[in-house]
Design a protein around this motif. Structure first.
Motif, PDB file in Angstrom:
ATOM      1  N   GLY A 204       0.781  -1.231   0.000  1.00  0.00           N
ATOM      2  CA  GLY A 204       0.000   0.000   0.000  1.00  0.00           C
ATOM      3  C   GLY A 204       0.809   1.276   0.000  1.00  0.00           C
ATOM      4  N   PHE A 205       2.099   1.188   0.330  1.00  0.00           N
ATOM      5  CA  PHE A 205       2.922   2.397   0.409  1.00  0.00           C
ATOM      6  C   PHE A 205       3.012   3.087  -0.954  1.00  0.00           C
ATOM      7  CE2 PHE A 205       6.272   3.630   3.749  1.00  0.00           C
ATOM      8  CZ  PHE A 205       6.036   4.982   3.541  1.00  0.00           C
ATOM      9  N   LEU A 206       3.118   2.297  -2.022  1.00  0.00           N
ATOM     10  CA  LEU A 206       3.309   2.865  -3.351  1.00  0.00           C
ATOM     11  C   LEU A 206       2.038   3.469  -3.936  1.00  0.00           C
ATOM     12  CD1 LEU A 206       5.655   0.093  -4.793  1.00  0.00           C
ATOM     13  CD2 LEU A 206       6.289   2.446  -4.249  1.00  0.00           C
ATOM     14  N   THR A 207       0.923   3.385  -3.214  1.00  0.00           N
ATOM     15  CA  THR A 207      -0.300   4.027  -3.688  1.00  0.00           C
ATOM     16  C   THR A 207      -0.292   5.526  -3.440  1.00  0.00           C
ATOM     17  OG1 THR A 207      -1.491   3.773  -1.586  1.00  0.00           O
ATOM     18  CG2 THR A 207      -1.613   1.938  -3.171  1.00  0.00           C
ATOM     19  N   GLY A 208       0.576   5.977  -2.519  1.00  0.00           N
ATOM     20  CA  GLY A 208       0.611   7.386  -2.153  1.00  0.00           C
ATOM     21  C   GLY A 208      -0.440   7.776  -1.132  1.00  0.00           C
ATOM     22  N   GLN A 209      -1.189   6.797  -0.644  1.00  0.00           N
ATOM     23  CA  GLN A 209      -2.257   7.081   0.313  1.00  0.00           C
ATOM     24  C   GLN A 209      -1.762   7.175   1.753  1.00  0.00           C
ATOM     25  OE1 GLN A 209      -5.521   7.626  -0.827  1.00  0.00           O
ATOM     26  NE2 GLN A 209      -4.439   7.560  -2.789  1.00  0.00           N
ATOM     27  N   ILE A 210      -0.530   6.741   1.997  1.00  0.00           N
ATOM     28  CA  ILE A 210       0.018   6.742   3.356  1.00  0.00           C
ATOM     29  C   ILE A 210       1.093   7.816   3.433  1.00  0.00           C
ATOM     30  CG2 ILE A 210       1.146   5.354   5.137  1.00  0.00           C
ATOM     31  CD1 ILE A 210       0.131   2.872   3.569  1.00  0.00           C
ATOM     32  N   LYS A 211       0.783   8.896   4.132  1.00  0.00           N
ATOM     33  CA  LYS A 211       1.703  10.035   4.200  1.00  0.00           C
ATOM     34  C   LYS A 211       2.429  10.137   5.531  1.00  0.00           C
ATOM     35  CE  LYS A 211       0.608  11.606   0.124  1.00  0.00           C
ATOM     36  NZ  LYS A 211       1.564  11.493  -0.999  1.00  0.00           N
ATOM     37  N   LYS A 212       1.828   9.592   6.572  1.00  0.00           N
ATOM     38  CA  LYS A 212       2.450   9.621   7.885  1.00  0.00           C
ATOM     39  C   LYS A 212       2.104   8.349   8.627  1.00  0.00           C
ATOM     40  CE  LYS A 212      -1.273  12.438   9.894  1.00  0.00           C
ATOM     41  NZ  LYS A 212      -2.123  12.414   8.695  1.00  0.00           N
ATOM     42  N   PHE A 213       2.921   8.001   9.615  1.00  0.00           N
ATOM     43  CA  PHE A 213       2.759   6.737  10.331  1.00  0.00           C
ATOM     44  C   PHE A 213       1.364   6.620  10.932  1.00  0.00           C
ATOM     45  CE2 PHE A 213       3.281   3.945  14.066  1.00  0.00           C
ATOM     46  CZ  PHE A 213       3.817   2.834  13.453  1.00  0.00           C
ATOM     47  N   ASP A 214       0.823   7.739  11.417  1.00  0.00           N
ATOM     48  CA  ASP A 214      -0.489   7.692  12.055  1.00  0.00           C
ATOM     49  C   ASP A 214      -1.627   7.450  11.071  1.00  0.00           C
ATOM     50  OD1 ASP A 214       0.554   8.010  14.558  1.00  0.00           O
ATOM     51  OD2 ASP A 214       0.296  10.188  14.618  1.00  0.00           O
ATOM     52  N   ASP A 215      -1.324   7.444   9.768  1.00  0.00           N
ATOM     53  CA  ASP A 215      -2.346   7.066   8.792  1.00  0.00           C
ATOM     54  C   ASP A 215      -2.684   5.582   8.889  1.00  0.00           C
ATOM     55  OD1 ASP A 215      -2.584   9.609   7.764  1.00  0.00           O
ATOM     56  OD2 ASP A 215      -1.150   9.286   6.135  1.00  0.00           O
ATOM     57  N   LEU A 216      -1.789   4.818   9.518  1.00  0.00           N
ATOM     58  CA  LEU A 216      -2.029   3.389   9.695  1.00  0.00           C
ATOM     59  C   LEU A 216      -2.885   3.165  10.940  1.00  0.00           C
ATOM     60  CD1 LEU A 216       1.621   2.105   9.065  1.00  0.00           C
ATOM     61  CD2 LEU A 216      -0.284   2.041   7.449  1.00  0.00           C
ATOM     62  N   PRO A 217      -3.987   2.435  10.836  1.00  0.00           N
ATOM     63  CA  PRO A 217      -4.805   2.151  12.019  1.00  0.00           C
ATOM     64  C   PRO A 217      -3.978   1.475  13.111  1.00  0.00           C
ATOM     65  CG  PRO A 217      -5.959   1.504  10.008  1.00  0.00           C
ATOM     66  CD  PRO A 217      -4.555   1.853   9.605  1.00  0.00           C
TER      67      PRO A 217
END
Length: 318
Positions: A204-217
């Motif tokens: 999922g990292f290469l989708t660009g949807q994760i910008k910061k660690f806290d974006d992960l549940p």
């Protein structure tokens, strides 16, 4: 939907498959799988340990989902599942375990046969010849059609293929995980074996949807992976930002660019991006329309060269 052939035994599948590992067994997942089938996706990848019950040591939840979603449409789909990972005993590949596992998977899926049956991880205590010999017997019995291996090294693949044709090998491969280019991919092409990359978008990292660690549940398993932690995370976001910029110039998303790059590595490659949502499946299929030039491939290599990702593929539990 474009088609591709896996191996030399006649298995033809959609150019993009669907990885279902993270799908819960609910109505939304059923709609996503059926929607994927409507869009021309034919290859559905699961395993006997996938599903929301995994942490409770009860296997088969994901296979039940696949069976439920494909009920009445079995002939339209290629079902790939796996055996060989256990909670307490490590990888397993002995004949008795394989025979028990295939029967359990057939039951959970609610089907008479499995199209592509993988050994999920190689058992270091059982010769691969014995494992593949047992799988070959399953082909003769009609319980499976084609044999696959997952995360197997080149030397093991050669030994396995000498016993019975291996149709596909599944291993992580993406712009961030290119280890297979050294030995595995050349071996597969020499032997005429297809390749199925999992995590083709870097989890999922290469989708660009994760910008910061806290974006992960808080309950997201990726929080434990080195590439999502500390300085590694910061460096990796920088690379993804460059990929997003190039994707915007190409008129596509970062995910579509990453998949188009992967599809461009050979017609024997069938990525299986995983998602829970139909809109993401539609986006991923759009990668088949992204035309990359030689200059594009060179630019991707410049901004995301081999070993560009900071951090290892897997966490260390030692």
């Amino acid at each position: 939907m474009k088609k591709r052939k896996l191996g030399s035994e006649g298995l033809e599948v959609s150019a993009l498959g669907l990885g279902t590992m993270m799908m819960p067994n609910n109505d939304e997942s059923v709609r996503a799988i059926q929607g994927a089938l409507d869009l021309g996706v034919t290859m559905f990848d699961t395993a006997d340990l996938y599903g929301e019950e995994y942490l409770l040591h009860r296997f088969g939840g994901n296979e039940k989902l696949i069976g439920r979603a494909l009920k009445g449409r079995r002939d339209e789909a290629i079902i790939a599942t796996k055996f060989g990972i256990t909670h307490s005993q490590g990888p397993k590949g002995d004949p008795a375990y394989i025979k028990k596992s295939v029967d359990a998977s057939l039951y959970q899926l609610g089907v008479d046969y499995i199209d592509l049956y993988y050994q999920h991880r190689v058992d270091p205590n059982i010769p691969i010849e014995e494992t593949v010999g047992t799988m070959a017997d399953l082909v003769k019995e009609g319980k499976i059609r084609y044999i696959g291996l997952s995360e197997a090294p080149a030397a093991i693949i050669r030994r396995a293929h000498a016993i019975h044709p291996i149709t596909a090998v599944e291993t992580e491969y993406s712009l961030w995980s290119r280890e297979v280019e050294d030995e595995v991919l050349p071996t597969l092409r020499e032997l005429g074996i297809g390749f199925v990359p999992y995590s083709p978008l870097g989890r999922g990292f290469l989708t660009g949807q994760i910008k910061k660690f806290d974006d992960l549940p808080l309950d997201d398993y990726r929080r434990f992976y080195p590439r999502f932690q500390g300085d590694n995370f910061v460096k990796n976001v920088e690379v993804v930002t460059l990929i997003e910029t190039m994707a915007a110039k190409k008129g596509c998303t970062a995910a579509q660019l990453g998949l188009a790059w992967l599809l461009g590595q050979g017609d024997d490659i069938v990525p299986i991006p995983g998602t829970k949502r139909l809109e993401r499946i539609q986006e991923n299929i759009g990668s088949l329309q992204v035309a990359l030039t030689a200059d594009d491939f060179a630019e991707i290599e410049r901004i995301s060269p081999k070993d560009a990702a900071a951090g290892g593929r897997f966490p260390s539990f030692n």
